[in-house]
Design an enzyme around this catalytic site. Structure first.
Site, PDB file in Angstrom:
ATOM      1  N   THR A   6       0.834  -1.200   0.000  1.00  0.00           N
ATOM      2  CA  THR A   6       0.000   0.000   0.000  1.00  0.00           C
ATOM      3  C   THR A   6       0.866   1.245   0.000  1.00  0.00           C
ATOM      4  O   THR A   6       2.014   1.208   0.437  1.00  0.00           O
ATOM      5  CB  THR A   6      -0.927   0.029   1.238  1.00  0.00           C
ATOM      6  OG1 THR A   6      -1.864   1.097   1.096  1.00  0.00           O
ATOM      7  CG2 THR A   6      -0.156   0.230   2.534  1.00  0.00           C
ATOM      8  N   ASN A   8      -1.003   3.943   1.137  1.00  0.00           N
ATOM      9  CA  ASN A   8      -1.965   4.691   1.940  1.00  0.00           C
ATOM     10  C   ASN A   8      -1.548   4.613   3.418  1.00  0.00           C
ATOM     11  O   ASN A   8      -1.628   3.561   4.037  1.00  0.00           O
ATOM     12  CB  ASN A   8      -3.363   4.082   1.722  1.00  0.00           C
ATOM     13  CG  ASN A   8      -4.449   4.820   2.475  1.00  0.00           C
ATOM     14  OD1 ASN A   8      -4.282   5.171   3.628  1.00  0.00           O
ATOM     15  ND2 ASN A   8      -5.574   5.019   1.812  1.00  0.00           N
ATOM     16  N   ASP A  71      -7.725  -3.793  -0.743  1.00  0.00           N
ATOM     17  CA  ASP A  71      -8.501  -2.940  -1.633  1.00  0.00           C
ATOM     18  C   ASP A  71      -9.836  -2.709  -0.946  1.00  0.00           C
ATOM     19  O   ASP A  71     -10.482  -3.649  -0.478  1.00  0.00           O
ATOM     20  CB  ASP A  71      -8.677  -3.539  -3.027  1.00  0.00           C
ATOM     21  CG  ASP A  71      -8.944  -2.441  -4.044  1.00  0.00           C
ATOM     22  OD1 ASP A  71      -8.065  -1.579  -4.234  1.00  0.00           O
ATOM     23  OD2 ASP A  71     -10.056  -2.404  -4.621  1.00  0.00           O
ATOM     24  N   TYR A 158     -12.723   8.803   3.949  1.00  0.00           N
ATOM     25  CA  TYR A 158     -14.115   9.207   4.156  1.00  0.00           C
ATOM     26  C   TYR A 158     -14.565   9.101   5.616  1.00  0.00           C
ATOM     27  O   TYR A 158     -15.733   9.321   5.916  1.00  0.00           O
ATOM     28  CB  TYR A 158     -15.034   8.313   3.302  1.00  0.00           C
ATOM     29  CG  TYR A 158     -14.849   8.428   1.808  1.00  0.00           C
ATOM     30  CD1 TYR A 158     -15.536   9.398   1.062  1.00  0.00           C
ATOM     31  CD2 TYR A 158     -13.997   7.567   1.123  1.00  0.00           C
ATOM     32  CE1 TYR A 158     -15.378   9.492  -0.312  1.00  0.00           C
ATOM     33  CE2 TYR A 158     -13.824   7.651  -0.256  1.00  0.00           C
ATOM     34  CZ  TYR A 158     -14.520   8.612  -0.974  1.00  0.00           C
ATOM     35  OH  TYR A 158     -14.365   8.705  -2.338  1.00  0.00           O
ATOM     36  N   LYS A 178     -11.488   1.667  16.166  1.00  0.00           N
ATOM     37  CA  LYS A 178     -11.945   1.529  14.773  1.00  0.00           C
ATOM     38  C   LYS A 178     -11.699   0.103  14.282  1.00  0.00           C
ATOM     39  O   LYS A 178     -12.558  -0.488  13.615  1.00  0.00           O
ATOM     40  CB  LYS A 178     -11.232   2.551  13.860  1.00  0.00           C
ATOM     41  CG  LYS A 178     -11.657   2.424  12.399  1.00  0.00           C
ATOM     42  CD  LYS A 178     -10.982   3.429  11.472  1.00  0.00           C
ATOM     43  CE  LYS A 178     -11.233   3.039  10.019  1.00  0.00           C
ATOM     44  NZ  LYS A 178     -10.527   3.903   9.054  1.00  0.00           N
TER      45      LYS A 178
HETATM   46  P1  ITT Z   1      -3.387   1.581  -1.965  1.00  0.00           P
HETATM   47  O1  ITT Z   1      -4.025   1.073  -3.242  1.00  0.00           O
HETATM   48  O2  ITT Z   1      -1.991   2.046  -2.150  1.00  0.00           O
HETATM   49  O3  ITT Z   1      -3.537   0.605  -0.826  1.00  0.00           O
HETATM   50  P2  ITT Z   1      -5.528   3.544  -2.004  1.00  0.00           P
HETATM   51  O4  ITT Z   1      -5.885   4.677  -1.103  1.00  0.00           O
HETATM   52  O5  ITT Z   1      -5.414   3.853  -3.468  1.00  0.00           O
HETATM   53  O6  ITT Z   1      -4.180   2.898  -1.459  1.00  0.00           O
HETATM   54  P3  ITT Z   1      -7.790   1.811  -2.545  1.00  0.00           P
HETATM   55  O7  ITT Z   1      -7.555   1.790  -4.009  1.00  0.00           O
HETATM   56  O8  ITT Z   1      -8.127   0.520  -1.841  1.00  0.00           O
HETATM   57  O9  ITT Z   1      -6.528   2.377  -1.761  1.00  0.00           O
HETATM   58  O10 ITT Z   1      -8.911   2.875  -2.255  1.00  0.00           O
HETATM   59  C1  ITT Z   1      -9.558   2.879  -1.035  1.00  0.00           C
HETATM   60  C2  ITT Z   1     -10.188   4.232  -0.799  1.00  0.00           C
HETATM   61  O11 ITT Z   1     -11.421   4.016  -0.062  1.00  0.00           O
HETATM   62  C3  ITT Z   1      -9.309   5.062   0.123  1.00  0.00           C
HETATM   63  O12 ITT Z   1      -8.501   5.930  -0.619  1.00  0.00           O
HETATM   64  C4  ITT Z   1     -10.315   5.794   0.975  1.00  0.00           C
HETATM   65  O13 ITT Z   1     -10.702   6.955   0.306  1.00  0.00           O
HETATM   66  C5  ITT Z   1     -11.485   4.825   1.052  1.00  0.00           C
HETATM   67  N1  ITT Z   1     -11.373   4.023   2.275  1.00  0.00           N
HETATM   68  C6  ITT Z   1     -11.039   2.695   2.389  1.00  0.00           C
HETATM   69  N2  ITT Z   1     -10.997   2.328   3.667  1.00  0.00           N
HETATM   70  C7  ITT Z   1     -11.302   3.425   4.383  1.00  0.00           C
HETATM   71  C8  ITT Z   1     -11.401   3.684   5.754  1.00  0.00           C
HETATM   72  O14 ITT Z   1     -11.138   2.752   6.659  1.00  0.00           O
HETATM   73  N3  ITT Z   1     -11.734   4.923   6.138  1.00  0.00           N
HETATM   74  C9  ITT Z   1     -11.981   5.880   5.247  1.00  0.00           C
HETATM   75  N4  ITT Z   1     -11.886   5.741   3.929  1.00  0.00           N
HETATM   76  C10 ITT Z   1     -11.547   4.504   3.486  1.00  0.00           C
END
Ligand code: ITT
Length: 186
Positions: A6, A8, A71, A158, A178
């Site tokens: 990731t 993120n 994801d 979000y 959480k």
């Molecule tokens: P990676 O692919 O690098 O892991 P990303 O942010 O692009 O990071 P995703 O494609 O899985 O990840 O997109 C998930 C999105 O959904 C993330 O950017 C958030 O905006 C939202 N999201 C997922 N889990 C969340 C959470 O626990 N709290 C708030 N928003 C969340």
């Protein structure tokens, strides 16, 4: 040691809290350790599982280490299940843009019609190890609804707009709490 595929930071913090006792490094740190810039996975699958499997396998293949990927996203009933797999790129303008677009899309929609859920699929691959061609997946869902204005300063993405059935937003709880209720923790 486990590579969490990731970029993120919010996901990384939560996963580290969940996997105590295991060294978890993210994809940037994995790249530094193998002295190779690991390319971003093209997330072109139509499902969370498809994208999670792709991310985990690509990062495990290039690093040679076991890799876990997440994801996840938000499904809003009034938006036909969107933004779903497009949650990260919903507005094309990052988290603040995504939240603003979501609020605008739901403007005038009454509270009872603002139901939503977070979904998460985790995938574990070890391409050069015992798992080989197999990828293990697990998924979790967390039900709630979308507020008309943000509440709370914790979490990421979000979270300040996502109201749990308990009456708190995901941004009003610490990471450990959480994790006990979230799609990712489950
Ligand atoms: P990676 O692919 O690098 O892991 P990303 O942010 O692009 O990071 P995703 O494609 O899985 O990840 O997109 C998930 C999105 O959904 C993330 O950017 C958030 O905006 C939202 N999201 C997922 N889990 C969340 C959470 O626990 N709290 C708030 N928003 C969340």
């Amino acid at each position: 040691m486990l590579v969490f595929a990731t970029r993120n930071e919010g996901k990384l913090v939560e996963l580290r809290e969940l996997l105590t006792g295991i060294e978890v490094i993210d994809v940037s740190e994995a790249g530094r350790r193998i002295d190779h810039v690991i390319p971003d996975t093209v997330e072109d699958a139509e499902t969370f599982a498809g994208n999670a499997i792709k991310k985990a396998r690509e990062v495990s293949a290039v690093t040679g280490w076991p890799a876990l990927a997440d994801d996840s996203g938000l499904e809003v009933d009034a938006l036909g299940g969107g933004p779903g797999v497009y949650s990260a790129r919903y507005s094309g303008q990052g988290t603040e843009g995504n939240k603003a677009k979501l609020l605008a899309a739901l403007e005038g929609v009454e509270a009872s019609q603002r139901t939503a859920r977070f979904r998460c699929v985790l995938a574990l691959a070890d391409v050069h190890g015992p798992l080989g061609a197999e990828t293990i997946t697990a998924d979790g869902t967390c039900e709630g609804s979308i507020l008309e204005a943000p509440r709370g300063t914790g979490g990421f993405g979000y979270d300040p707009l996502f109201l749990l059935l308990s009456g708190e937003t995901m941004a009003e709880m610490d990471h450990a709490t959480k994790n006990t209720v979230s799609h990712r923790g489950l």
